[in-house]
Scaffold this motif. Structure first.
Motif, mmCIF file in Angstrom:
data_model
loop_
_atom_site.group_PDB
_atom_site.id
_atom_site.type_symbol
_atom_site.label_atom_id
_atom_site.label_comp_id
_atom_site.label_asym_id
_atom_site.label_seq_id
_atom_site.Cartn_x
_atom_site.Cartn_y
_atom_site.Cartn_z
ATOM 1 N N MET A 1 3.127 13.494 -0.589
ATOM 2 C CA MET A 1 3.191 12.035 -0.691
ATOM 3 C C MET A 1 3.472 11.395 0.662
ATOM 4 O O MET A 1 2.882 10.366 1.018
ATOM 5 N N THR B 1 1.998 11.100 -5.491
ATOM 6 C CA THR B 1 2.854 9.950 -5.782
ATOM 7 C C THR B 1 2.925 9.693 -7.284
ATOM 8 O O THR B 1 3.982 9.321 -7.813
ATOM 9 N N ALA C 1 0.852 -1.189 0.000
ATOM 10 C CA ALA C 1 0.000 0.000 0.000
ATOM 11 C C ALA C 1 0.893 1.246 0.000
ATOM 12 O O ALA C 1 1.893 1.295 -0.711
ATOM 13 N N SER C 2 0.576 2.218 0.833
ATOM 14 C CA SER C 2 1.292 3.497 0.777
ATOM 15 C C SER C 2 2.661 3.477 1.445
ATOM 16 O O SER C 2 3.385 4.471 1.366
ATOM 17 N N LYS D 1 5.722 4.544 -0.547
ATOM 18 C CA LYS D 1 6.053 5.955 -0.758
ATOM 19 C C LYS D 1 7.340 6.352 -0.028
ATOM 20 O O LYS D 1 8.022 7.284 -0.446
ATOM 21 N N GLN E 1 -2.229 9.377 10.131
ATOM 22 C CA GLN E 1 -1.300 8.240 10.088
ATOM 23 C C GLN E 1 -0.764 7.862 11.462
ATOM 24 O O GLN E 1 0.279 7.217 11.587
ATOM 25 N N SER F 1 0.134 11.317 2.474
ATOM 26 C CA SER F 1 -0.016 10.066 1.727
ATOM 27 C C SER F 1 -0.848 10.249 0.458
ATOM 28 O O SER F 1 -1.642 9.386 0.079
ATOM 29 N N SER F 2 -0.647 11.366 -0.231
ATOM 30 C CA SER F 2 -1.408 11.664 -1.440
ATOM 31 C C SER F 2 -1.022 10.731 -2.582
ATOM 32 O O SER F 2 0.151 10.628 -2.956
ATOM 33 N N ASN F 3 -2.028 10.071 -3.167
ATOM 34 C CA ASN F 3 -1.781 9.241 -4.338
ATOM 35 C C ASN F 3 -1.530 10.092 -5.582
ATOM 36 O O ASN F 3 -0.742 9.709 -6.455
ATOM 37 N N THR G 1 0.505 4.507 -6.830
ATOM 38 C CA THR G 1 -0.528 4.119 -5.870
ATOM 39 C C THR G 1 -1.841 4.755 -6.317
ATOM 40 O O THR G 1 -1.862 5.841 -6.892
ATOM 41 N N GLY H 1 0.309 2.659 5.718
ATOM 42 C CA GLY H 1 -0.391 2.263 4.508
ATOM 43 C C GLY H 1 -1.691 1.583 4.877
ATOM 44 O O GLY H 1 -1.728 0.760 5.789
ATOM 45 N N LYS I 1 5.625 5.958 8.357
ATOM 46 C CA LYS I 1 4.851 5.970 7.113
ATOM 47 C C LYS I 1 3.884 4.805 7.140
ATOM 48 O O LYS I 1 4.291 3.642 7.207
#
Length: 304
Positions: free
Chosen positions: A97, A106, A64-65, A68, A227, A101-103, A158, A247, A245
């Motif tokens: 990112m 990314t 998943a994230s 990143k 997060q 955690s911006s897709n 992602t 996910g 980090k």
């Protein structure tokens, strides 16, 4: 051979924790989880100085994230080699990112790192070149010659709804080419960032700044996607320091965390991947695991 020294006391403590968490309404927990747990004796350790324990740490899972983190380190490596130009948009994308955690961010980062873009299907030489370029991050990871990275795959963007067009084709039949990481690979990369052992020390300090999370309750309430809540950080005292980090998606809940207790004790590195819809919905598992493992003291520490 792991990048840390195996510690039998830690292994026993991890077994006890997994037994308790399994008994607390999570039957078969061990089949849906992977862990790498490392503790250090020095407040400012160098890479490879930790002692640790693990469960399923070599198992390759969809990250998943968490992937990143690897893309952010790759950006610093590309900048160091003058392979991509620096600029406000790149820095904004890397910040979003990791911090949010911006897709979307990314996607831009992967495009810049690999010289590719999303779009409709490609054919012939254009497709071969595109796929070769997309594997540049994997080639860099292989060049590090870390045994923990041998089976990883970091070549996909992602997504929120999923890939389309050439991106979907690149995922392969049955998603066979999707991103894949292990907890030990992730732990080694996070340790390298936190100890200045990958790219340059100034670059590692920049990455550390992006990874730092606030444990302040008021700030967390103001940011529902912080997060921390539902992840390892929730199990730590509010006065602790945390770099992490996470996910999360419908089939996974992961976190990679480096943290220090409020009294500035040596740091702990903890990476946990969980898989399946039950684990993805379980917002209390990672905090409780962090709570239990962060309170561990070895037999030597108890004697002293």
């Amino acid at each position: 051979m792991a990048f840390y020294r195996p510690d039998p006391d830690m292994a026993a403590r991890l077994e006890t924790s997994l037994d308790a968490l399994d008994a607390d309404g999570r039957p078969g927990l061990r089949n849906s989880l992977a862990i790498t747990w490392v503790r250090y004796a020095d407040a400012a350790p160098e890479a490879g100085q930790g002692s640790g324990a693990s469960w399923n740490q070599d198992r390759i899972l969809y990250p998943a994230s968490v992937v990143k983190l690897f893309y952010a380190v790759a950006v610093e490596q590309w900048l160091q080699r003058d392979l991509i130009p620096d600029g406000d948009e790149l820095q904004r994308a890397v910040r979003d990112m990791i911090a949010d955690s911006s897709n979307d961010a990314t996607g831009l980062v992967v495009d810049l790192l690999t010289g590719t873009t999303s779009g409709p299907a490609l054919h012939g030489d254009r497709w071969e070149l595109w796929t070769q370029q997309r594997r540049l991050i994997n080639a860099w990871l292989k060049s590090l010659a870390w045994p923990e990275l041998e089976a990883v795959n970091c070549c996909q963007k992602t997504w929120g709804d999923g890939p389309y067009g050439r991106e979907k084709i690149f995922y392969g039949a049955d998603n066979s080419n999707r991103n894949g990481l292990s907890t030990v690979a992730t732990a080694r990369m996070l340790e390298a960032v936190m100890t200045g052992a990958v790219v340059s020390p100034p670059a590692c300090r920049r990455l550390q700044g992006l990874l730092q999370r606030s444990l302040d309750q008021q700030q967390r309430r103001a940011d529902p996607e912080n997060q921390v809540d539902g992840f390892l950080g929730e199990g730590l005292p509010e006065e602790a320091q945390l770099w992490s980090k996470a996910g999360w998606m419908s089939q996974a809940r992961h976190d990679a965390a480096w943290f220090k207790a409020p009294d500035q004790q040596p740091p702990t590195l903890l990476v946990v991947f969980t898989t399946g819809p039950d684990r993805a919905r379980d917002a209390s598992l990672l905090p409780e695991l962090a709570r239990q493992l962060s309170q561990f003291t070895s037999s030597e520490e108890r004697v002293n």
